[in-house]
Design a protein around this motif. Structure first.
Motif, PDB file in Angstrom:
ATOM      1  N   ASP A 137      54.924  16.485  57.663  1.00  0.00           N
ATOM      2  CA  ASP A 137      54.719  15.582  58.783  1.00  0.00           C
ATOM      3  C   ASP A 137      55.001  14.153  58.343  1.00  0.00           C
ATOM      4  OD1 ASP A 137      53.911  14.829  61.371  1.00  0.00           O
ATOM      5  OD2 ASP A 137      51.909  14.336  60.624  1.00  0.00           O
ATOM      6  N   ARG A 138      54.374  13.755  57.278  1.00  0.00           N
ATOM      7  CA  ARG A 138      54.669  12.445  56.699  1.00  0.00           C
ATOM      8  C   ARG A 138      54.112  12.364  55.294  1.00  0.00           C
ATOM      9  NH1 ARG A 138      50.128   8.821  59.746  1.00  0.00           N
ATOM     10  NH2 ARG A 138      49.016   8.199  57.871  1.00  0.00           N
TER      11      ARG A 138
ATOM     12  N   GLU B 109      45.856  18.994  57.768  1.00  0.00           N
ATOM     13  CA  GLU B 109      44.770  18.328  58.473  1.00  0.00           C
ATOM     14  C   GLU B 109      43.980  19.275  59.384  1.00  0.00           C
ATOM     15  OE1 GLU B 109      46.191  14.912  60.493  1.00  0.00           O
ATOM     16  OE2 GLU B 109      44.236  13.933  60.473  1.00  0.00           O
ATOM     17  N   ARG B 144      51.350  15.042  54.138  1.00  0.00           N
ATOM     18  CA  ARG B 144      50.649  15.637  55.279  1.00  0.00           C
ATOM     19  C   ARG B 144      51.570  16.663  55.931  1.00  0.00           C
ATOM     20  NH1 ARG B 144      46.030  12.801  56.627  1.00  0.00           N
ATOM     21  NH2 ARG B 144      45.752  11.041  55.226  1.00  0.00           N
ATOM     22  N   VAL B 145      51.061  17.874  56.058  1.00  0.00           N
ATOM     23  CA  VAL B 145      51.873  18.950  56.613  1.00  0.00           C
ATOM     24  C   VAL B 145      51.252  19.505  57.892  1.00  0.00           C
ATOM     25  CG1 VAL B 145      52.900  19.624  54.413  1.00  0.00           C
ATOM     26  CG2 VAL B 145      50.733  20.626  55.108  1.00  0.00           C
ATOM     27  N   LYS B 146      52.101  20.095  58.712  1.00  0.00           N
ATOM     28  CA  LYS B 146      51.672  20.697  59.977  1.00  0.00           C
ATOM     29  C   LYS B 146      52.229  22.102  60.070  1.00  0.00           C
ATOM     30  CE  LYS B 146      51.343  16.908  63.325  1.00  0.00           C
ATOM     31  NZ  LYS B 146      52.055  16.156  64.375  1.00  0.00           N
TER      32      LYS B 146
END
Lengths: 148, 148
Positions: A137-138, B109, B144-146
């Motif tokens: 995502d970032r 997250e 950050r991963v989704k």
DNA sequence: ATAGTTGCAAAAGTTTTGCATTGTA
DNA sequence: TACAATGCAAAACTTTTGCAACTAT
């Protein structure tokens, strides 16, 4: 009192309010008095880092009545709309960065101070592919600094 | 009850307790029952990521009586002693990583899940010199991963 | 008119603190 | 015996929530 403060603002502030209004509409957010005021404060200068408490104190000091809960709501709405970026470096509070572009941060823990690092200067290489089913995502880089 | 649980532990657990004791002494921390128990759980496996609440539940489930306040104290003491590394990625809670070596993290997250990225694979280049009077303490990278 | 926002106060959640009690060295 | 560490409960914070009152469209 809030009304009086509104009337005595100078032209620059009114221009900012107009800009804020446009920005909010563009983001699909109703330009309410509170949002316009908060956006005015947030985007007047570049690259601000605020906490909810922080911003609430500022808007209150400016003679505008906004509840803390609304400040929290607004910060999150702005973040969802891409107007802010949330930076979490402290266990005690969240920071919101008005600079949503590609960049990273120095963090001075002892003072709760966040300082921008331009995106072009820093580069992260060798990030492995995320585990199956996940997509990046970032990437956040926090350079924690101490008094020398 | 805590006593009974202690007596019925197998040899491996006792070895771990001995190791933990040594490790604690080496770090200048008194090997109290609580610290030994917590260290035993933390360092039994490699590369654990725990929260205070998390670890308290685990130690309680193991039949050991330790207060949540002591878990917090202990996590911070271990961190100061270099036995743990605190990772702050979530506004709501702190994570403590048993891997204190050079490495970074994926963070999912939606599930509060932290996954190690080996230190050799990732590289951060182009970090500018910190502002005058400040020195780099450490560089944290959070990918950050989704769900894809 | 109606749907979205706000304010308030209270709830929820994490983390810290104060002090008497206990345990280690 | 000293001094450090623990437990407990309460305090301190930040952040969220529920609902009635309000306001932009």
């Amino acid at each position: 009192m809030g009304k009086a403060a509104g009337e005595t603002r100078d032209l620059a502030a009114r221009d900012l309010a107009l800009l804020a209004t446009g920005r909010l509409r563009h983001a699909g957010l109703r330009p309410t008095r509170q949002r316009v005021e908060l956006a005015g404060l947030l985007f007047r200068d570049m690259d601000r880092h605020v906490t909810a408490e922080n911003l609430h104190a500022e808007v209150t000091a400016a003679g505008v009545k906004v509840s803390l809960a609304t400040v929290y709501n607004t910060l999150h709405q702005f973040t969802e709309a891409g107007l802010l970026r949330q930076v979490i470096v402290d266990a005690a509070r969240s920071y919101f960065d008005t600079n949503t572009g590609d960049h990273q941060h120095f963090f001075l823990e002892t003072e709760g101070l966040l300082i921008d690092i331009p995106g072009e200067s820093i580069e992260v290489a060798g990030v492995p592919a995320p585990p199956a089913g996940l997509a990046v995502d970032r990437v956040d880089v926090v350079v924690r600094v101490k008094r020398a």
